[in-house]
Motif scaffolding. Structure first.
Motif, PDB file in Angstrom:
ATOM      1  N   GLY A 191       1.011  -1.138   0.165  1.00  0.00           N
ATOM      2  CA  GLY A 191      -0.129   0.179  -0.464  1.00  0.00           C
ATOM      3  C   GLY A 191       0.733   1.265   0.146  1.00  0.00           C
ATOM      4  O   GLY A 191       0.469   2.261   0.262  1.00  0.00           O
ATOM      5  N   GLU A 192       1.998   0.728  -0.034  1.00  0.00           N
ATOM      6  CA  GLU A 192       2.716   2.508   0.233  1.00  0.00           C
ATOM      7  C   GLU A 192       3.159   3.345  -0.959  1.00  0.00           C
ATOM      8  O   GLU A 192       3.189   2.367  -2.379  1.00  0.00           O
ATOM      9  CB  GLU A 192       3.929   2.105   0.550  1.00  0.00           C
ATOM     10  CG  GLU A 192       5.645   3.192   0.724  1.00  0.00           C
ATOM     11  CD  GLU A 192       6.701   3.094   1.014  1.00  0.00           C
ATOM     12  OE1 GLU A 192       7.375   3.115   1.240  1.00  0.00           O
ATOM     13  OE2 GLU A 192       7.329   1.352   0.263  1.00  0.00           O
ATOM     14  N   VAL A 193       2.825   4.964  -1.406  1.00  0.00           N
ATOM     15  CA  VAL A 193       2.596   5.642  -2.587  1.00  0.00           C
ATOM     16  C   VAL A 193       4.253   5.631  -2.945  1.00  0.00           C
ATOM     17  O   VAL A 193       5.142   5.657  -1.997  1.00  0.00           O
ATOM     18  CB  VAL A 193       2.001   6.809  -2.125  1.00  0.00           C
ATOM     19  CG1 VAL A 193       1.656   7.438  -3.199  1.00  0.00           C
ATOM     20  CG2 VAL A 193       0.560   6.205  -1.084  1.00  0.00           C
ATOM     21  N   VAL A 194       4.460   5.850  -4.094  1.00  0.00           N
ATOM     22  CA  VAL A 194       5.880   5.451  -4.566  1.00  0.00           C
ATOM     23  C   VAL A 194       5.265   6.511  -6.636  1.00  0.00           C
ATOM     24  O   VAL A 194       4.192   5.884  -6.789  1.00  0.00           O
ATOM     25  CB  VAL A 194       6.163   4.234  -5.474  1.00  0.00           C
ATOM     26  CG1 VAL A 194       6.715   3.102  -3.938  1.00  0.00           C
ATOM     27  CG2 VAL A 194       5.205   3.711  -6.299  1.00  0.00           C
ATOM     28  N   ILE A 195       6.412   6.938  -6.344  1.00  0.00           N
ATOM     29  CA  ILE A 195       6.950   7.684  -7.744  1.00  0.00           C
ATOM     30  C   ILE A 195       7.987   7.199  -9.223  1.00  0.00           C
ATOM     31  O   ILE A 195       8.754   6.545  -7.953  1.00  0.00           O
ATOM     32  CB  ILE A 195       6.866   9.148  -7.628  1.00  0.00           C
ATOM     33  CG1 ILE A 195       6.000  10.632  -7.170  1.00  0.00           C
ATOM     34  CG2 ILE A 195       7.010   9.891  -8.977  1.00  0.00           C
ATOM     35  CD1 ILE A 195       6.059  11.644  -7.208  1.00  0.00           C
TER      36      ILE A 195
END
Length: 326
Positions: free
Chosen positions: A45-49
């Motif tokens: 669920g970690e948000v990444v770019i």
């Protein structure tokens, strides 16, 4: 046998390259508006770019943590808002700052409006909250057209069409479309909050609703296996065509940057359609949602092994279903 000679012109579309795979990204959220850069989620669920064309470029946004559900990106101000259990967390890409905004759980929509000057959180039928993104003070939600929309939906739409399943706002922020569990699609004017049209366009709940980049067309899809095309260039949005996708429901739909193609996700994989002719052009074996890259020269789709990026330099030239099969 009658002595005539027929002449045929054969067209061959360019062959695809092998897909790139982002093994650390399990789902796609949105593009940032900066070339091929995208926002996604990892398995926890970690948000990444990351740059969609460069799998090694992934950068986790550790401040946001895992378990994020609703996500909104503001390209004008480089802000990323996510819903957690007890708050909305806003990350500023410019200075790596983090703002926590308390809220009740269960958001239907999290959205930046007015060129990023306003962040709104909506629980349809329950609550509308707004914040000024300069001061992060509560804004007067009652003065915004969203309050009129919320009130009309709760009183007149919810009892007949059930709850919200999809929401989209036009690129110029003039129009909002809402898809419901019972297949209804509702259109509102965002200038004054007035309802423009409502139609039970689908037989089951609306999974996805999206605008073309110029805002002149929209598409909705449902678990009943239908994609409905809408003309949103006139004062009243009107239904113009229906595409019947084969084998099962359609869970997502999006336009190519030039609006000439649609990409849908159904039980039988990712499919690309010609908007004008409604012909199926291409099938890809992705398992989850897919989208066109902003440059129109690639598709991305997600599966159990990660996020796949498939390059095809001339997607607009695809003419036959069997011309590009990976």
């Amino acid at each position: 046998n009658d002595g005539t000679v027929a002449r045929w012109r054969l067209t061959v579309a360019p062959k695809p390259t092998d897909p790139l795979v982002h093994t650390s990204i399990k789902s796609f959220v949105c593009f940032t508006g900066k070339g091929s850069e995208l926002i996604g989620r990892s398995a926890d669920g970690e948000v990444v770019i990351a740059d969609g064309y460069r799998p090694e470029s992934i950068k986790p946004i550790e401040l946001l943590g895992g378990g994020n559900r609703t996500v909104a990106w503001c390209a004008e101000k480089n802000l990323l808002a996510t819903e957690n259990t007890k708050s909305i967390r806003v990350w500023s890409r410019d200075d790596d700052a983090l703002i926590d905004l308390p809220h009740e759980p269960g958001l239907t929509l999290l959205l930046f409006l007015d060129e990023g000057s306003l962040l709104i959180a909506v629980n349809f039928g329950r609550e509308l909250v707004a914040w000024d993104t300069e001061t992060w003070e509560r804004a007067d939600a009652r003065a915004h057209p969203w309050s009129v929309i919320l009130d009309d939906f709760a009183k007149n739409i919810l009892p007949q069409y059930n709850d919200i399943d999809a929401v989209t706002v036009s690129p110029n922020e003039q129009l909002i479309g809402i898809g419901t569990w019972s297949g209804g699609v509702v259109w509102y004017d965002l200038n004054d909050g007035q309802r423009l049209a409502i139609e039970r366009a689908h037989r089951s709940y609306v999974n996805s609703l999206t605008f073309s980049s110029d805002g002149k067309k929209a598409a909705s899809c449902s678990s009943g296996g239908h994609v409905v095309l809408w003309d949103t260039s006139t004062q009243i949005p009107t239904r113009i065509a229906t595409i019947r996708a084969p084998r099962g429901g359609v869970s997502s739909v999006s336009f190519s940057p030039d609006g000439s193609r649609l990409v849908t996700k159904s039980n039988s994989g990712i499919k690309v359609w010609d908007v004008k002719t409604r012909r199926q052009l291409l099938t890809l074996p992705f398992e989850y949602a897919a989208a066109f890259f902003p440059d129109g020269n690639g598709l991305l789709g997600s599966g159990e092994d990660g996020l796949f990026v498939w390059r095809a330099p001339a997607l607009s030239e695809i003419e036959h279903e069997d011309s590009l099969i990976p």
